[in-house]
Design a protein around this motif. Sequence first.
Motif, PDB file in Angstrom:
ATOM      1  N   LEU A 187     -19.622  -0.166  14.805  1.00  0.00           N
ATOM      2  CA  LEU A 187     -20.780  -0.859  14.250  1.00  0.00           C
ATOM      3  C   LEU A 187     -22.021  -0.029  14.496  1.00  0.00           C
ATOM      4  O   LEU A 187     -22.130   0.670  15.510  1.00  0.00           O
ATOM      5  CB  LEU A 187     -20.951  -2.238  14.900  1.00  0.00           C
ATOM      6  CG  LEU A 187     -19.985  -3.347  14.497  1.00  0.00           C
ATOM      7  CD1 LEU A 187     -20.164  -4.553  15.409  1.00  0.00           C
ATOM      8  CD2 LEU A 187     -20.204  -3.762  13.042  1.00  0.00           C
ATOM      9  N   GLY A 188     -22.971  -0.123  13.594  1.00  0.00           N
ATOM     10  CA  GLY A 188     -24.226   0.596  13.756  1.00  0.00           C
ATOM     11  C   GLY A 188     -24.994   0.637  12.456  1.00  0.00           C
ATOM     12  O   GLY A 188     -24.496   0.235  11.405  1.00  0.00           O
ATOM     13  N   GLN A 189     -26.231   1.121  12.534  1.00  0.00           N
ATOM     14  CA  GLN A 189     -27.025   1.248  11.323  1.00  0.00           C
ATOM     15  C   GLN A 189     -26.509   2.415  10.491  1.00  0.00           C
ATOM     16  O   GLN A 189     -25.675   3.204  10.940  1.00  0.00           O
ATOM     17  CB  GLN A 189     -28.495   1.428  11.702  1.00  0.00           C
ATOM     18  CG  GLN A 189     -29.035   0.250  12.513  1.00  0.00           C
ATOM     19  CD  GLN A 189     -30.501   0.387  12.835  1.00  0.00           C
ATOM     20  OE1 GLN A 189     -31.351   0.119  12.006  1.00  0.00           O
ATOM     21  NE2 GLN A 189     -30.792   0.803  14.055  1.00  0.00           N
ATOM     22  N   TYR A 190     -26.987   2.526   9.275  1.00  0.00           N
ATOM     23  CA  TYR A 190     -26.466   3.566   8.395  1.00  0.00           C
ATOM     24  C   TYR A 190     -26.816   4.954   8.948  1.00  0.00           C
ATOM     25  O   TYR A 190     -27.818   5.157   9.621  1.00  0.00           O
ATOM     26  CB  TYR A 190     -27.003   3.387   6.971  1.00  0.00           C
ATOM     27  CG  TYR A 190     -28.448   3.785   6.789  1.00  0.00           C
ATOM     28  CD1 TYR A 190     -28.801   5.073   6.399  1.00  0.00           C
ATOM     29  CD2 TYR A 190     -29.471   2.869   7.006  1.00  0.00           C
ATOM     30  CE1 TYR A 190     -30.114   5.443   6.238  1.00  0.00           C
ATOM     31  CE2 TYR A 190     -30.790   3.217   6.841  1.00  0.00           C
ATOM     32  CZ  TYR A 190     -31.116   4.514   6.457  1.00  0.00           C
ATOM     33  OH  TYR A 190     -32.429   4.878   6.296  1.00  0.00           O
ATOM     34  N   SER A 191     -25.945   5.909   8.680  1.00  0.00           N
ATOM     35  CA  SER A 191     -26.121   7.315   9.040  1.00  0.00           C
ATOM     36  C   SER A 191     -26.215   7.534  10.554  1.00  0.00           C
ATOM     37  O   SER A 191     -26.905   8.441  11.011  1.00  0.00           O
ATOM     38  CB  SER A 191     -27.372   7.899   8.372  1.00  0.00           C
ATOM     39  OG  SER A 191     -27.384   9.311   8.496  1.00  0.00           O
ATOM     40  N   THR A 192     -25.519   6.699  11.333  1.00  0.00           N
ATOM     41  CA  THR A 192     -25.435   6.958  12.773  1.00  0.00           C
ATOM     42  C   THR A 192     -24.151   7.695  13.134  1.00  0.00           C
ATOM     43  O   THR A 192     -23.928   7.986  14.313  1.00  0.00           O
ATOM     44  CB  THR A 192     -25.518   5.640  13.573  1.00  0.00           C
ATOM     45  OG1 THR A 192     -24.534   4.727  13.084  1.00  0.00           O
ATOM     46  CG2 THR A 192     -26.896   5.024  13.461  1.00  0.00           C
ATOM     47  N   GLY A 193     -23.314   7.992  12.132  1.00  0.00           N
ATOM     48  CA  GLY A 193     -22.133   8.814  12.373  1.00  0.00           C
ATOM     49  C   GLY A 193     -20.846   8.056  12.594  1.00  0.00           C
ATOM     50  O   GLY A 193     -19.940   8.552  13.268  1.00  0.00           O
ATOM     51  N   LYS A 194     -20.719   6.831  12.029  1.00  0.00           N
ATOM     52  CA  LYS A 194     -19.494   6.047  12.233  1.00  0.00           C
ATOM     53  C   LYS A 194     -18.298   6.702  11.559  1.00  0.00           C
ATOM     54  O   LYS A 194     -17.248   6.905  12.176  1.00  0.00           O
ATOM     55  CB  LYS A 194     -19.704   4.616  11.701  1.00  0.00           C
ATOM     56  CG  LYS A 194     -20.801   3.848  12.416  1.00  0.00           C
ATOM     57  CD  LYS A 194     -20.897   2.420  11.946  1.00  0.00           C
ATOM     58  CE  LYS A 194     -21.322   2.304  10.487  1.00  0.00           C
ATOM     59  NZ  LYS A 194     -22.687   2.832  10.265  1.00  0.00           N
ATOM     60  N   THR A 195     -18.438   7.025  10.284  1.00  0.00           N
ATOM     61  CA  THR A 195     -17.334   7.661   9.557  1.00  0.00           C
ATOM     62  C   THR A 195     -17.041   9.043  10.110  1.00  0.00           C
ATOM     63  O   THR A 195     -15.878   9.454  10.238  1.00  0.00           O
ATOM     64  CB  THR A 195     -17.669   7.737   8.055  1.00  0.00           C
ATOM     65  OG1 THR A 195     -18.004   6.428   7.572  1.00  0.00           O
ATOM     66  CG2 THR A 195     -16.490   8.264   7.259  1.00  0.00           C
ATOM     67  N   THR A 196     -18.106   9.790  10.469  1.00  0.00           N
ATOM     68  CA  THR A 196     -17.918  11.123  11.049  1.00  0.00           C
ATOM     69  C   THR A 196     -17.200  11.038  12.382  1.00  0.00           C
ATOM     70  O   THR A 196     -16.406  11.923  12.737  1.00  0.00           O
ATOM     71  CB  THR A 196     -19.284  11.810  11.227  1.00  0.00           C
ATOM     72  OG1 THR A 196     -19.978  11.806   9.980  1.00  0.00           O
ATOM     73  CG2 THR A 196     -19.120  13.237  11.703  1.00  0.00           C
ATOM     74  N   PHE A 197     -17.462   9.971  13.151  1.00  0.00           N
ATOM     75  CA  PHE A 197     -16.794   9.776  14.438  1.00  0.00           C
ATOM     76  C   PHE A 197     -15.279   9.652  14.231  1.00  0.00           C
ATOM     77  O   PHE A 197     -14.485  10.268  14.950  1.00  0.00           O
ATOM     78  CB  PHE A 197     -17.352   8.526  15.110  1.00  0.00           C
ATOM     79  CG  PHE A 197     -16.807   8.248  16.478  1.00  0.00           C
ATOM     80  CD1 PHE A 197     -17.424   8.759  17.604  1.00  0.00           C
ATOM     81  CD2 PHE A 197     -15.661   7.483  16.648  1.00  0.00           C
ATOM     82  CE1 PHE A 197     -16.925   8.513  18.876  1.00  0.00           C
ATOM     83  CE2 PHE A 197     -15.155   7.231  17.910  1.00  0.00           C
ATOM     84  CZ  PHE A 197     -15.787   7.748  19.022  1.00  0.00           C
ATOM     85  N   ILE A 198     -14.872   8.846  13.241  1.00  0.00           N
ATOM     86  CA  ILE A 198     -13.441   8.696  12.952  1.00  0.00           C
ATOM     87  C   ILE A 198     -12.849  10.021  12.480  1.00  0.00           C
ATOM     88  O   ILE A 198     -11.761  10.424  12.908  1.00  0.00           O
ATOM     89  CB  ILE A 198     -13.230   7.594  11.895  1.00  0.00           C
ATOM     90  CG1 ILE A 198     -13.720   6.245  12.433  1.00  0.00           C
ATOM     91  CG2 ILE A 198     -11.759   7.495  11.502  1.00  0.00           C
ATOM     92  CD1 ILE A 198     -13.646   5.121  11.425  1.00  0.00           C
ATOM     93  N   LYS A 199     -13.587  10.711  11.615  1.00  0.00           N
ATOM     94  CA  LYS A 199     -13.125  12.014  11.117  1.00  0.00           C
ATOM     95  C   LYS A 199     -12.978  13.007  12.271  1.00  0.00           C
ATOM     96  O   LYS A 199     -12.038  13.811  12.305  1.00  0.00           O
ATOM     97  CB  LYS A 199     -14.118  12.550  10.087  1.00  0.00           C
ATOM     98  CG  LYS A 199     -13.732  13.899   9.505  1.00  0.00           C
ATOM     99  CD  LYS A 199     -14.802  14.417   8.550  1.00  0.00           C
ATOM    100  CE  LYS A 199     -14.458  15.824   8.066  1.00  0.00           C
ATOM    101  NZ  LYS A 199     -15.522  16.389   7.216  1.00  0.00           N
ATOM    102  N   HIS A 200     -13.885  12.944  13.241  1.00  0.00           N
ATOM    103  CA  HIS A 200     -13.834  13.852  14.397  1.00  0.00           C
ATOM    104  C   HIS A 200     -12.584  13.588  15.243  1.00  0.00           C
ATOM    105  O   HIS A 200     -11.936  14.538  15.710  1.00  0.00           O
ATOM    106  CB  HIS A 200     -15.104  13.645  15.236  1.00  0.00           C
ATOM    107  CG  HIS A 200     -15.105  14.399  16.535  1.00  0.00           C
ATOM    108  ND1 HIS A 200     -15.097  15.772  16.613  1.00  0.00           N
ATOM    109  CD2 HIS A 200     -15.098  13.956  17.828  1.00  0.00           C
ATOM    110  CE1 HIS A 200     -15.094  16.144  17.882  1.00  0.00           C
ATOM    111  NE2 HIS A 200     -15.095  15.062  18.637  1.00  0.00           N
ATOM    112  N   LEU A 201     -12.230  12.314  15.417  1.00  0.00           N
ATOM    113  CA  LEU A 201     -11.039  11.991  16.209  1.00  0.00           C
ATOM    114  C   LEU A 201      -9.755  12.370  15.476  1.00  0.00           C
ATOM    115  O   LEU A 201      -8.801  12.848  16.089  1.00  0.00           O
ATOM    116  CB  LEU A 201     -11.022  10.500  16.550  1.00  0.00           C
ATOM    117  CG  LEU A 201     -12.113  10.005  17.508  1.00  0.00           C
ATOM    118  CD1 LEU A 201     -11.974   8.506  17.720  1.00  0.00           C
ATOM    119  CD2 LEU A 201     -12.028  10.722  18.843  1.00  0.00           C
ATOM    120  N   LEU A 202      -9.744  12.133  14.160  1.00  0.00           N
ATOM    121  CA  LEU A 202      -8.539  12.448  13.383  1.00  0.00           C
ATOM    122  C   LEU A 202      -8.442  13.928  13.044  1.00  0.00           C
ATOM    123  O   LEU A 202      -7.381  14.399  12.621  1.00  0.00           O
ATOM    124  CB  LEU A 202      -8.538  11.632  12.079  1.00  0.00           C
ATOM    125  CG  LEU A 202      -8.519  10.102  12.207  1.00  0.00           C
ATOM    126  CD1 LEU A 202      -8.557   9.463  10.826  1.00  0.00           C
ATOM    127  CD2 LEU A 202      -7.296   9.635  12.978  1.00  0.00           C
TER     128      LEU A 202
END
Length: 485
Positions: A187-202
């Motif tokens: 959860l978070g505001q837009y452009s805080t890196g949520k999708t990038t965080f998942i991409k970084h782990l995968l």
Amino acid sequence: QKIYRDWFALADSDGDGRITGPDAIKFFAMSSLPRADLKQVWAIADSKRLGYLGFGEFITAMQLVSLAQAGNEISQDSLQREDLISFNPPVMEGLDAQLAKSKHLAKRVDQDMDGFPQAQGPSTNHWFNSKSSKKIPLTAVTSVIDGLKRLYIEKLKPLEVTYKFNDFVSPLLTNSDFDAKPMVMLLGQYSTGKTTFIKHLLKTSYPGAHIGPEPTTDRFVVVMSGPDERTIPGNTLAVQADMPFSGLTTFGTSFLSKFECSQMPHPLLEHITFVDTPGVLSGEKQRTQRSYEFTGVTSWFAAKCDLILLLFDPHKLDISDEFKRVIGSLRGHDDKIRVVLNKADQIDTQQLMRVYGALMWSLGKVLNTPEVSRVYIGSFNDKPVKESAVGPIGKELFEKEQDDLLSDLKDIPKKACDRRINEFVKRARAAKIHAYIIGHLKNQMPTMMGKAKAQQKLIDNLEGEFAKMEPYVYEFIADVLSPGV
């Protein structure tokens, strides 16, 4: 394959494509191996700790039984033996007679279905009925999840159905709710890196992922394991029996059109499922332009998830009214919440100190807890940390913080069983208190006449009726919390 498929069909007493613990105890006993060896076979074959064996795991178990019957020691390394596949099927005492009996019964049923009823018709029906009504004691379960599932079906679900717990509090649980992998929600505001965080782990992008400085993720996306890369629409996902998302139908088709599942084969996703959420906006736009209840959906996912990550970045430390409501919807799940200050390498060490203080100040006004929240600092993307900005000390700090967060994520599958028990106990308490309240209100209703008037009187004085119930509810809670119970 054909031999093992016949054996699997015989061992699968429920016909659901799974061999549970009671099935395995009965079938593996025909190998005449010591109980300790059979326990080891089960532990190695059920490597994912699901509490049951599919066809592939069953073949692995039979190969290990053959290995043990040949006098070899069984261990996890046994699966790496090149000659394992060349072993003949194990010797199972009495199996041929059971297979012959099973085929005879199947042939007799086929004849009945073809329009040639036999004199033994009633006994055939009895065969089907006895199979479905067979009781398995709770002591026979082979995993905690399997035991919780049986406890729910036999004990808690009848109570919930009787007092309509699913209409007032939470939908009834299904097998998929127990069998689902642990979930992590971001959860978070837009452009805080949520999708990038998942991409970084995968270490790769998932199907349908969009990354950009603007609000790109406009829907709830569940990233989970699958045989191939594909996306499943929310309306389809909500009606799949093997998915734990049937409860989301209460939020309507407007939400389901903004919900999807992204599947891909990945070793990490075999243990954890990620929930990527739309960025929380500020102002009236969040409230007026969403066609579904955003906070209600986040609250539903919070109850299902094992970990909730609140992401911030140094340039978005303000907590908007909507974000405050979203965090408020997580109340009751405070033990699952972790705070991540992402993109921290975009500022120098002095600014980072001030930003950290400002973030703690903002969180202190929203998270009404006396304890200090754990905040992980780092830059969770594929780019190397900018040492020129943070210096060698800052880089070392980021690496330690990232290691702490990753170890927290690695512990999720280990702690998932404990959390399932915790959630089950909480649900059982809520269901019993709900039953007390509904039972009391029902007892106040007349049996013959004046129901509408009595109903309105109860509604107008609900607070007083709840006050009458307090002694019973408190007595129940005291019994639960008292030592030795």
